[in-house]
Design a protein around this motif. Sequence first.
Motif, mmCIF file in Angstrom:
data_model
loop_
_atom_site.group_PDB
_atom_site.id
_atom_site.type_symbol
_atom_site.label_atom_id
_atom_site.label_comp_id
_atom_site.label_asym_id
_atom_site.label_seq_id
_atom_site.Cartn_x
_atom_site.Cartn_y
_atom_site.Cartn_z
ATOM 1 N N PHE A 1 20.862 9.996 18.561
ATOM 2 C CA PHE A 1 20.713 9.027 17.480
ATOM 3 C C PHE A 1 19.251 9.006 17.026
ATOM 4 C CE2 PHE A 1 19.923 4.733 15.895
ATOM 5 C CZ PHE A 1 20.963 4.592 14.979
ATOM 6 N N PRO A 2 18.989 8.945 15.699
ATOM 7 C CA PRO A 2 19.932 8.750 14.594
ATOM 8 C C PRO A 2 20.320 10.033 13.868
ATOM 9 C CG PRO A 2 17.733 8.345 13.816
ATOM 10 C CD PRO A 2 17.589 8.745 15.254
ATOM 11 N N SER B 1 26.709 9.889 16.893
ATOM 12 C CA SER B 1 26.124 9.578 18.196
ATOM 13 C C SER B 1 26.674 8.270 18.743
ATOM 14 C CB SER B 1 24.599 9.474 18.074
ATOM 15 O OG SER B 1 24.034 8.985 19.274
ATOM 16 N N MET C 1 25.061 6.756 21.228
ATOM 17 C CA MET C 1 23.921 6.144 21.912
ATOM 18 C C MET C 1 23.722 4.652 21.639
ATOM 19 S SD MET C 1 20.731 8.795 21.983
ATOM 20 C CE MET C 1 20.609 10.075 23.206
ATOM 21 N N PRO C 2 23.717 4.203 20.376
ATOM 22 C CA PRO C 2 23.311 2.811 20.120
ATOM 23 C C PRO C 2 24.381 1.757 20.385
ATOM 24 C CG PRO C 2 23.778 3.907 18.055
ATOM 25 C CD PRO C 2 23.943 4.941 19.129
ATOM 26 N N ARG D 1 19.390 11.605 28.750
ATOM 27 C CA ARG D 1 20.144 11.349 27.520
ATOM 28 C C ARG D 1 20.145 12.531 26.552
ATOM 29 N NH1 ARG D 1 16.639 6.473 25.042
ATOM 30 N NH2 ARG D 1 16.405 6.037 27.261
ATOM 31 N N PRO E 1 23.280 0.453 25.449
ATOM 32 C CA PRO E 1 22.818 1.085 24.205
ATOM 33 C C PRO E 1 21.477 1.783 24.404
ATOM 34 C CG PRO E 1 23.631 -1.136 23.782
ATOM 35 C CD PRO E 1 23.566 -0.981 25.277
ATOM 36 N N ASP F 1 18.390 4.530 22.459
ATOM 37 C CA ASP F 1 17.796 4.974 21.201
ATOM 38 C C ASP F 1 16.702 5.990 21.527
ATOM 39 O OD1 ASP F 1 17.195 5.274 18.576
ATOM 40 O OD2 ASP F 1 16.560 3.203 18.224
ATOM 41 N N GLY F 2 16.143 6.577 20.500
ATOM 42 C CA GLY F 2 15.011 7.471 20.710
ATOM 43 C C GLY F 2 15.310 8.892 20.313
ATOM 44 N N GLU F 3 14.244 9.630 20.156
ATOM 45 C CA GLU F 3 14.320 11.045 19.827
ATOM 46 C C GLU F 3 13.790 11.860 21.012
ATOM 47 O OE1 GLU F 3 15.253 12.606 17.064
ATOM 48 O OE2 GLU F 3 15.456 11.040 15.570
#
Length: 233
Positions: free
Chosen positions: A17-18, A23, A25-26, A119, A225, A227-229
């Motif tokens: 995500f995003p 995804s 993930m959130p 992740r 949940p 997040d992140g790249e």
Amino acid sequence: SYYLHHVVMHHRENNVFPRDMSSTMPYQRDTITGLLSYCARYWTHQTLYLGYYAFKTGRIGLGIYYCVCWTFYLSGVTVLYKINPVGTLWMIIFSSFLTGLLLMQGNFAQHMFIDPKRRFDNFGLAFNYINHECNQKTYNDGYHIIHHMNSLLHWSKVPKWFEDNIEKFAVRESIVFNAIDTMQAWIWLVTGNWKGLHNAWVDLSPGPKRSLDEFKAMIEERLVPLDGEPDDN
């Protein structure tokens, strides 16, 4: 839509995500509200975002093809609706909605266990199930970790690859279930059947199988949940 959505975007972005619209993930992945939010985002974002994604990633030809196909599809549905509203509603609009819902529920369940520490690692963003007839009907899609690692690996070779590389799954604490499929695992999760999940869980770590409480703590950690790249450096 399917090719651009699943084969290109989902596999290239790998549930991150995003960038990956599909995804998981959130979301809180053990709740019905999490699933409904996930499906709602799919229906409200997919049409515009997929075209945007294709152009943004330099797939100009695919983006144009996608936009042209959607234009013809919507035009055709509009014409058919004017001719036969009831038939078009049930045979095309409703069936398309239901198909999308089922496909997204499947993807939601396949990626419901995400290891926060891994992740962005294929070993930590999905799970496998073994010894279930559903694998024979879905070309071993139940080995979903391997499916993301190498989707070009022939389905008949997937179980052998899993056996030959089982140490890698053990070291990375990948989730593996025995004799239950994705849908059953998801149903047991949302209904709180921890004992059933624990009994089906294949503990790949050395030594005795970990307790129900230890298993539950590990799984709950993988449901929050995220997040992140990924760090490209």
